[in-house]
Structure formats: structure tokens, C-alpha cells
Design a protein around this motif. Structure first.
Motif, PDB file in Angstrom:
ATOM      1  N   ASN A 175       0.821   0.103  20.451  1.00 42.12           N
ATOM      2  CA  ASN A 175       0.152   1.196  21.168  1.00 42.12           C
ATOM      3  C   ASN A 175       0.287   2.429  20.282  1.00 42.12           C
ATOM      4  N   PHE A 176      -0.750   2.738  19.549  1.00 41.94           N
ATOM      5  CA  PHE A 176      -0.739   3.784  18.532  1.00 41.94           C
ATOM      6  C   PHE A 176      -1.351   5.033  19.151  1.00 41.94           C
ATOM      7  N   SER A 177      -0.548   6.073  19.361  1.00 39.55           N
ATOM      8  CA  SER A 177      -1.070   7.264  20.048  1.00 39.55           C
ATOM      9  C   SER A 177      -2.136   7.942  19.208  1.00 39.55           C
ATOM     10  N   PRO A 178      -3.140   8.535  19.848  1.00 35.73           N
ATOM     11  CA  PRO A 178      -4.210   9.220  19.101  1.00 35.73           C
ATOM     12  C   PRO A 178      -3.679  10.290  18.155  1.00 35.73           C
ATOM     13  N   GLN A 179      -2.666  11.053  18.609  1.00 37.31           N
ATOM     14  CA  GLN A 179      -2.135  12.127  17.775  1.00 37.31           C
ATOM     15  C   GLN A 179      -1.416  11.576  16.543  1.00 37.31           C
ATOM     16  N   ALA A 180      -0.650  10.493  16.720  1.00 37.89           N
ATOM     17  CA  ALA A 180       0.036   9.894  15.580  1.00 37.89           C
ATOM     18  C   ALA A 180      -0.970   9.328  14.579  1.00 37.89           C
ATOM     19  N   MET A 181      -2.064   8.770  15.082  1.00 38.82           N
ATOM     20  CA  MET A 181      -3.105   8.271  14.182  1.00 38.82           C
ATOM     21  C   MET A 181      -3.729   9.411  13.395  1.00 38.82           C
ATOM     22  N   GLN A 182      -3.904  10.561  14.030  1.00 38.73           N
ATOM     23  CA  GLN A 182      -4.475  11.716  13.329  1.00 38.73           C
ATOM     24  C   GLN A 182      -3.545  12.199  12.217  1.00 38.73           C
ATOM     25  N   ILE A 183      -2.235  12.155  12.467  1.00 41.47           N
ATOM     26  CA  ILE A 183      -1.278  12.507  11.404  1.00 41.47           C
ATOM     27  C   ILE A 183      -1.414  11.525  10.241  1.00 41.47           C
ATOM     28  N   ALA A 184      -1.463  10.238  10.563  1.00 43.56           N
ATOM     29  CA  ALA A 184      -1.547   9.214   9.524  1.00 43.56           C
ATOM     30  C   ALA A 184      -2.795   9.367   8.666  1.00 43.56           C
ATOM     31  N   LEU A 185      -3.860   9.867   9.258  1.00 47.98           N
ATOM     32  CA  LEU A 185      -5.135   9.987   8.551  1.00 47.98           C
ATOM     33  C   LEU A 185      -5.326  11.340   7.876  1.00 47.98           C
ATOM     34  N   GLY A 186      -4.349  12.246   8.034  1.00 45.05           N
ATOM     35  CA  GLY A 186      -4.421  13.529   7.349  1.00 45.05           C
ATOM     36  C   GLY A 186      -5.040  14.653   8.143  1.00 45.05           C
ATOM     37  N   TYR A 187      -5.333  14.423   9.425  1.00 38.90           N
ATOM     38  CA  TYR A 187      -6.025  15.445  10.212  1.00 38.90           C
ATOM     39  C   TYR A 187      -5.103  16.550  10.722  1.00 38.90           C
ATOM     40  N   TYR A 188      -3.795  16.404  10.516  1.00 39.46           N
ATOM     41  CA  TYR A 188      -2.860  17.494  10.788  1.00 39.46           C
ATOM     42  C   TYR A 188      -2.465  18.207   9.499  1.00 39.46           C
ATOM     43  N   GLY A 189      -2.847  17.644   8.346  1.00 41.81           N
ATOM     44  CA  GLY A 189      -2.510  18.251   7.076  1.00 41.81           C
ATOM     45  C   GLY A 189      -1.845  17.260   6.144  1.00 41.81           C
ATOM     46  N   ARG A 190      -1.484  17.739   4.976  1.00 43.44           N
ATOM     47  CA  ARG A 190      -0.826  16.924   3.951  1.00 43.44           C
ATOM     48  C   ARG A 190       0.622  16.705   4.338  1.00 43.44           C
ATOM     49  N   THR A 191       1.036  15.453   4.439  1.00 44.85           N
ATOM     50  CA  THR A 191       2.413  15.146   4.832  1.00 44.85           C
ATOM     51  C   THR A 191       3.338  15.282   3.624  1.00 44.85           C
ATOM     52  N   PRO A 192       4.634  15.565   3.854  1.00 50.39           N
ATOM     53  CA  PRO A 192       5.565  15.767   2.735  1.00 50.39           C
ATOM     54  C   PRO A 192       5.702  14.552   1.833  1.00 50.39           C
ATOM     55  N   GLY A 193       5.668  13.358   2.429  1.00 41.53           N
ATOM     56  CA  GLY A 193       5.755  12.118   1.671  1.00 41.53           C
ATOM     57  C   GLY A 193       4.531  11.268   1.946  1.00 41.53           C
ATOM     58  N   PRO A 194       4.391  10.126   1.271  1.00 43.14           N
ATOM     59  CA  PRO A 194       3.225   9.265   1.499  1.00 43.14           C
ATOM     60  C   PRO A 194       3.293   8.565   2.849  1.00 43.14           C
ATOM     61  N   VAL A 195       2.133   8.441   3.482  1.00 46.57           N
ATOM     62  CA  VAL A 195       2.032   7.681   4.729  1.00 46.57           C
ATOM     63  C   VAL A 195       2.033   6.198   4.390  1.00 46.57           C
ATOM     64  N   ASP A 196       2.707   5.397   5.211  1.00 42.85           N
ATOM     65  CA  ASP A 196       2.721   3.954   5.011  1.00 42.85           C
ATOM     66  C   ASP A 196       1.275   3.434   4.962  1.00 42.85           C
ATOM     67  N   PRO A 197       0.885   2.730   3.886  1.00 39.89           N
ATOM     68  CA  PRO A 197      -0.510   2.287   3.746  1.00 39.89           C
ATOM     69  C   PRO A 197      -0.990   1.398   4.893  1.00 39.89           C
ATOM     70  N   GLU A 198      -0.117   0.524   5.398  1.00 38.84           N
ATOM     71  CA  GLU A 198      -0.519  -0.355   6.497  1.00 38.84           C
ATOM     72  C   GLU A 198      -0.735   0.439   7.777  1.00 38.84           C
ATOM     73  N   VAL A 199       0.122   1.436   8.015  1.00 40.35           N
ATOM     74  CA  VAL A 199      -0.029   2.272   9.209  1.00 40.35           C
ATOM     75  C   VAL A 199      -1.306   3.101   9.110  1.00 40.35           C
ATOM     76  N   ARG A 200      -1.573   3.639   7.917  1.00 41.20           N
ATOM     77  CA  ARG A 200      -2.812   4.407   7.735  1.00 41.20           C
ATOM     78  C   ARG A 200      -4.042   3.521   7.927  1.00 41.20           C
ATOM     79  N   ALA A 201      -4.011   2.306   7.396  1.00 43.44           N
ATOM     80  CA  ALA A 201      -5.142   1.384   7.543  1.00 43.44           C
ATOM     81  C   ALA A 201      -5.365   1.032   9.015  1.00 43.44           C
TER      82      ALA A 201
END
Length: 506
Positions: A365-391
Motif C-alpha cells: 500500500n504505497f501512499s500517494p505522498q510517498a510516491m510523489q517523493i520517490a518520483l521527485g515531486y517534492y524536490g531533489r532527495t539527499p540520497g538516491p531513491v531506491d530504483p525498484e521503489v521509484r519504478a
């Protein structure tokens, strides 16, 4: 060479009661204390921002700019300071540049002097517009470094961020330790490193959640910090800032102790007596768990308000026996989402996702807000997002990841906001436009209470038959500084399942 005294700011009118009493102190409860606060020589009074605008409108039936006007009138000598979430303003989502600019301009017009501007990801692109708007208004822009610990957060990285903040044209830098986690030695190293490499003043903000606040301030003062934030007991210590009197005692005979507080014990005691009465009046919003030093904050590295709120949320979900599982999942979620700092709104988003992972299975159950973070819609994250989670986020949302500044994708809204207010019969000035942009439902309730023309209801749509399963609730905005109360459901429509977040209206 003479040593300059450290400057004390005071947070009792904002972060003090936000941290310890769910942001419920009313303007009327503040007014008797204003003359004393104004005479004590604080560097600034934090009077606005954070959750105060939302809570004042939602729970206290106060129009936000009216509060600012009243407090400014009562404290004309002392600069006013506010906490601004960069492109989020004081909400949970990004707003177009023209809305951010209008909010800053109106805040300055009503007396705000110092804008403490941060971004939850420490993506400085997300504070640029607010900084420029503050400078345009002739006010003080204070850029923020949100402190956290992770494999990608180092002392040198924080110092580098400070250099970038100075290059943006900010007038000062605030190291913001929102969870009270920074060890004294680390505070010393960050502050001393910044003092060697930047020319603008440095402020340290922390909380006493884990018991490190006072020692941390002392170490920072030794390192040359220019300002620290204190509050007034009983809206001090615990999950709030260290108490002013306590900090003065810690600095007894120290060459940097601010001498103008000498002989002011009577005034400081008068403030304490007043706020003890207010604290008692707000008893149903206070909690002993927030007043004590809580070493769990060091283990889970979450802000104190979030920690206490989640205990309640887990109990409501009959998951109190899974507390350790949920909080052990928080660093897993943080790592997957690029080691984002835990500060509003990311602390709430990460906490909810950790709860979902434990209850439903990891990322089921992937929350909409967490998905937006993973996709860059909250901004550039300090470290890389897990590629599988982003996909997975891209697959679920049918959106592509972005690398640009998120607000670059947003169209101007001020003309549209003005038309919406006009259609409802509300004032259409910039003050009402920016509040309507962030809190439309709360503004409707406010005007309904004032017997303003009620908006025309739209025709009811044909009902859609769905089955729903309650999911874990979102973090309480009252305790955590959120925008509006929400609850998550897993909805099944014609055999297809969707995670849905519902915003509370009544």
C-alpha cells in the motif's frame, strides 16, 4: 578582544505551544504577555508560521492575518519571525511561485520581519522564490539547513549547504534540529565550520526532546553561534525549546551570557505565571509524554510531536503491540526515499508509509505522498531513491520521475483564486487569496461562522458503489503541523483496488 553576547530569540508564541499544546494558544491568551516579551530584549519573537495559521483558522476561528496584526501591535519594538516551508508555504504541497510571492508580500505588509525558510528535502531550489520575495519586500531572509543523521548527511555537507544558502542572498543561516537529535560535539563542529566559511550570522534551533537541547546550545555558543531559540516554561523543554531562564543559568558567568537579562527575573517570572495559567486552560491538548525527556527519540530519530502522536495512532488502529515494528520500518522507508530529513511534511509521510508497510506488507500500500517523493515531486532527495521503489511509484501513478524544480510544473494561480473568492462572495484581496489557496474548506467554515454568504452547493453526483477497508490513518495535523485531517482507505471499485486519501470536511 571583546566577545559578543549570544542573542536569544523566543518561540513561546509559536513553536512553544505548537510543540506542547497542539498549537492551540489563542491570540487572546497571548495578549497579556506581549508588553513583557517586548521589553526583554529578545532578538526576535517567533509569532507565526508552522502550524499556527492552519490551527488558528481551523480550531480557533481566527483569520491568520488578524492574529499577526494584533501581536505586532502588542510588540512593536521586537522583530517578528515566522517559519515558512519554502514552496509549501505553510501547507503540505508545492504552490506556484505567484502564490508564494503573494504570501510573503502580505506577511511583510502585516509586520513580519524575519522569514525562516526551509525545505523538507534540503533542496535549496525550493526556497529560492521565497528568499527572493522576502528580499523584494525589504525583509530578512533566513535560509535553513534541516539537521538529520544518515549515511549521506555529513558535517561537511551541512557546511556546504550553508555556503549555498549564503550565495542565494540570505541574510542569515539557521541550523534547524527539529527532532532534538544533534549531539553537542556535532553542533560545535557544524557551527564552528560555518563561522569559518560564511560571513552571515548563524542561528541554532533545537528541541529538548531527547535531553540534548541545553548542552547542544552551550556547545554551539562555545563555537560562536550568533543566536539560539528559547521558550518560556511551561511551553518550554520536552518537545519544545529549552527554557529561557534555564539557558541563562547554564550560561552563568559565561562571557557570552546576554547581560541585558540581568535584573529581569521579575519579568521572566511574570511570564511564567501567565503561561502556566494558559497551559492549564489548554490541558486537554497537553500531554506528560511531551513534557519529559524521551530517549526513544534518539532510537527512532523522529520529531517528538510525531513520536507521541504515533503512539495514539497505533492504539486507534489496534497496532500498539507493533510499535517497535513500525518505528523500525522508518529508516527502511527513509533509505528507500533517498534519506530525506524527517520534518513537516516528510516526517508524516514517512511515518504513514512505515505504518502501511507493517500493516499491509512492504510497499503493498504505497501512499500517494510517498510516491510523489520517490518520483521527485517534492524536490531533489539527499540520497538516491531506491530504483525498484521509484519504478513501482511510476507504475502506480503512471507518472514519470522528474529532476526539475517541482514548482516549474505549476501554472500561476492568483487570478484563478481571485475569481473563486469572488464567486463565493468573499473578499478578493491577496490576504484572502493565499489563505484560500492553502485552506479553502477552513476559510469556508470561517466565513460561515461570520454569517458570510454561503457558497452554492454543486448538484450531487450519482453515487458510485464501492467497498472500503480502513487503512492506517495519516498523522494528525494538529499535533504534527499538517494541512487538514485525512484518513486513508483501500477502495475496491468493480473489482479493482485503489489506495485513497480522504480529507476531512466536518
Amino acid at each position: 578582544m571583546a566577545v559578543s553576547p549570544v542573542i536569544f530569540n523566543n518561540t513561546v508564541l509559536r513553536d512553544g505551544h505548537q510543540s506542547l499544546a497542539a498549537t492551540r494558544m489563542s491570540t487572546a491568551q497571548m495578549l497579556p504577555a506581549l508588553p513583557i516579551l517586548d521589553e526583554l530584549g529578545f532578538g526576535a519573537l517567533e509569532t507565526w508560521g508552522g502550524a499556527t495559521i492552519d490551527s488558528g483558522l481551523r480550531f480557533l476561528n481566527e483569520f491568520p492575518f488578524d492574529r499577526l496584526d494584533a501581536i505586532k501591535k502588542g510588540t512593536p519594538k521586537t522583530p517578528h519571525m515566522m517559519l515558512l516551508r519554502g514552496q509549501n508555504i505553510v501547507q503540505y504541497t508545492n504552490f506556484p511561485d505567484d502564490v508564494v510571492e503573494a504570501f510573503v508580500a502580505m506577511s511583510a505588509k502585516h509586520g513580519m520581519d524575519i522569514f525562516r525558510i526551509f525545505d523538507a528535502c534540503n533542496d535549496l531550489r525550493n526556497i529560492e522564490t521565497a528568499v527572493k520575495a522576502t528580499k523584494k519586500a525589504g525583509k530578512h531572509a533566513q535560509g535553513v539547513i534541516c539537521y538529520t543523521s544518515s549515511p549521506v548527511h555529513t558535517i561537511e555537507k551541512f557546511i556546504s549547504d550553508g555556503l549555498e544558502i549564503e550565495k542565494l542572498g540570505c541574510d542569515s543561516i539557521c541550523v534547524k534540529d527539529m527532532a532534538g537529535l544533534i549531539p553537542p560535539y556535532v553542533a560545535y563542529e557544524i557551527i564552528s565550520g560555518l563561522k569559518k566559511r560564511v560571513k552571515i550570522p548563524i542561528v541554532l534551533h533545537t528541541h529538548e526532546t531527547s535531553g540534548l537541547g541545553g548542552p547542544c546550545y552551550y556547545a554551539a555558543i562555545e563555537a560562536g553561534v550568533d543566536m539560539i531559540d528559547t521558550s518560556i516554561t511551561p511551553f518550554a523543554n520536552g518537545t519544545a525549546q529549552p527554557d529561557t531562564v534555564r539557558m541563562l543559568a547554564l550560561l552563568e558567568d559565561h562571557p557570552r551570557r546576554p547581560k541585558h537579562f540581568d535584573g529581569k527575573r521579575k519579568e521572566l517570572m511574570a511570564l511564567r505565571e501567565h503561561f502556566e495559567k494558559v497551559y492549564a486552560e489548554l490541558g486537554k491538548f497537553t500531554s506528560p509524554a511531551n513534557e519529559r525527556v524521551d530517549s526513544d527519540a534518539l532510537t527512532y530519530q523522529v520529531p517528538g510531536g510525531m513520536l507521541s502522536n504515533f503512539r495514539t495512532q497505533l492504539k486507534e488502529q489496534k497496532m500498539e503491540d507493533r510499535f517497535d515494528e513500525v518505528f523500525a520500518e522508518i529508516p527502511v522507508v527513509r533509505k528507500a526515499l533517498g534519506w530525506i530529513p524527517l520534518v513537516t511534511p516528510t516526517s508524516q509521510i514517512v511515518g504513514v508509509q512505515a505504518m502501511f508497510n507493517v500493516k499491509f506488507g512492504r510497499w503493498k500500500n504505497f501512499s500517494p505522498q510517498a510516491m510523489q517523493i520517490a518520483l521527485g515531486y517534492y524536490g531533489r532527495t539527499p540520497g538516491p531513491v531506491d530504483p525498484e521503489v521509484r519504478a513501482l511509484a511510476a507504475k502506480n501513478t503512471k507518472q514519470e520521475p522528474i529532476d526539475c524544480r517541482p514548482a516549474d510544473l505549476l501554472k500561476p494561480r492568483m487570478p484563478q483564486l481571485r475569481e473563486e473568492l469572488k464567486a463565493k462572495g468573499y473578499p478578493t484581496d491577496d490576504e484572502h487569496c493565499v489563505i484560500h489557496a492553502m485552506f479553502p474548506q477552513e476559510l469556508d467554515k470561517y466565513f460561515a461562522s461570520k454569517k458570510a454568504p454561503a457558497p452554492t452547493a454543486a448538484p450531487a453526483a450519482a453515487p458510485v458503489v464501492v467497498s472500503s477497508t480502513p487503512a492506517a490513518p495519516a498523522a494528525s495535523p494538529a499535533a504534527a503541523g499538517g494541512a487538514r485531517a485525512t484518513r486513508d482507505f483501500v477502495l475496491t471499485v468493480e473489482g479493482k483496488t485503489f489506495p485513497v486519501r480522504v480529507e476531512e470536511v466536518e
